[in-house]
Design an enzyme around this catalytic site. Structure first.
Site, PDB file in Angstrom:
ATOM      1  N   CYS A  69     -25.642  70.318 -57.424  1.00 54.55           N
ATOM      2  CA  CYS A  69     -26.247  70.750 -58.680  1.00 54.55           C
ATOM      3  C   CYS A  69     -27.759  70.676 -58.485  1.00 54.55           C
ATOM      4  O   CYS A  69     -28.296  69.600 -58.192  1.00 54.55           O
ATOM      5  CB  CYS A  69     -25.802  69.859 -59.837  1.00 54.55           C
ATOM      6  SG  CYS A  69     -26.662  70.180 -61.386  1.00 54.55           S
ATOM      7  N   CYS A 125     -29.278  76.270 -65.126  1.00 53.93           N
ATOM      8  CA  CYS A 125     -28.514  76.029 -63.898  1.00 53.93           C
ATOM      9  C   CYS A 125     -29.466  76.244 -62.730  1.00 53.93           C
ATOM     10  O   CYS A 125     -29.914  77.372 -62.482  1.00 53.93           O
ATOM     11  CB  CYS A 125     -27.325  76.983 -63.809  1.00 53.93           C
ATOM     12  SG  CYS A 125     -26.385  76.826 -62.266  1.00 53.93           S
TER      13      CYS A 125
END
Length: 268
Positions: free
Chosen positions: A74, A207
């Site tokens: 991530c 994101c």
């Protein structure tokens, strides 16, 4: 038993960060993390970040989505865990850590963190993807996790959850599935982006790996000149730097904010 945690946010993504170097967490943790990430019955977060010991780096990062499932990487989480490690004395301002996606470098740069990403793989441009309502032109890139990118005229009019879920579950990307990013170019150096993330199974405010994928695909497609900045749904910017030789992309860095919002203790 109480588990100390730090709540952190990067570009609108929020995380529970836990120092697990002493292996204080149970091996079976999916349901536990799912409960902790629930925004009504838990603290609420997009995911959980664990700091663990590593023999060849300052630490190992493990990342779990809000559904309790472990993911490879991530980007915004990588920046948050870097600041956490620096503030807790686990790593210096220029550090190395490892994740399931590979080796990473990161640097504390004032209020921002500049994170070295793994080199992208699996680039596919101009895929004709059949969806409900007709075929859509999309592209694909893995920047540590898989992403489908669709360039649109106006991100505000996109059914991010509906179309995002359909792309995420499409047989073309089975069995792992994919994240879905919808990107509106602004000029040669910037774009707006909205994100549907697997594991969260909803739109998120940002994101990092998806913004990186959009920047790379847009540059290779001739839309952008890098470094390029993505304006996330939160309104906060993420800037992507990389080197390009033809279609080969290397030395990718994701830069943006990473801050502590509060600290507390969770119960097992």
């Amino acid at each position: 038993m109480k588990i100390a945690f730090t709540k952190m946010a990067g570009a609108g993504n929020d995380f529970l960060v836990i120092d697990n170097r002493a292996e204080i967490l149970p091996v079976s943790r999916k349901k536990l993390f799912e409960r902790w990430c629930d925004r009504r019955f838990g603290v609420g977060a997009d995911g959980v970040l664990l700091v663990e010991d590593a023999t060849d780096a300052h630490f190992r990062m493990r990342y779990y989505n809000a559904d309790g499932g472990e993911a490879e990487m991530c980007g915004n989480g990588g920046r948050c865990i870097s600041r956490f490690a620096f503030l807790k004395g686990i790593a210096p301002a220029c550090m190395k850590f490892v994740s399931a996606a590979g080796n990473h470098r990161s640097e504390i740069v004032g209020a921002d963190v500049k994170l070295g990403m793994t080199d992208p793989t699996g680039l596919e441009l101009d895929i004709d993807l059949p969806l409900d309502g007709g075929t859509r032109k999309v592209s694909f890139l893995n920047t540590g996790v898989p992403h489908v990118i669709e360039f649109v005229d106006d991100v505000d009019t996109v059914d991010v959850v509906g179309k995002g879920r359909e792309i995420r579950e499409h047989e073309r990307f089975a069995p792992a599935g994919t994240n879905a990013m919808f990107v509106q170019p602004i000029d040669r150096r910037s774009f707006r982006i909205r994100s549907y993330e697997r594991g969260v199974e909803d739109e998120t405010l940002a994101c990092g790996t998806g913004t990186t994928a959009a920047a790379v695909i847009g540059t290779v497609s001739g839309l952008f000149d890098q470094p390029v900045t993505g304006i996330t749904r939160s309104g906060l910017p993420l800037t992507i730097h990389f080197e390009r030789s033809g279609d080969t992309i290397s030395n990718v860095f994701l830069e943006g904010n990473a801050e502590i919002t509060f600290e507390g203790a969770l119960t097992l």
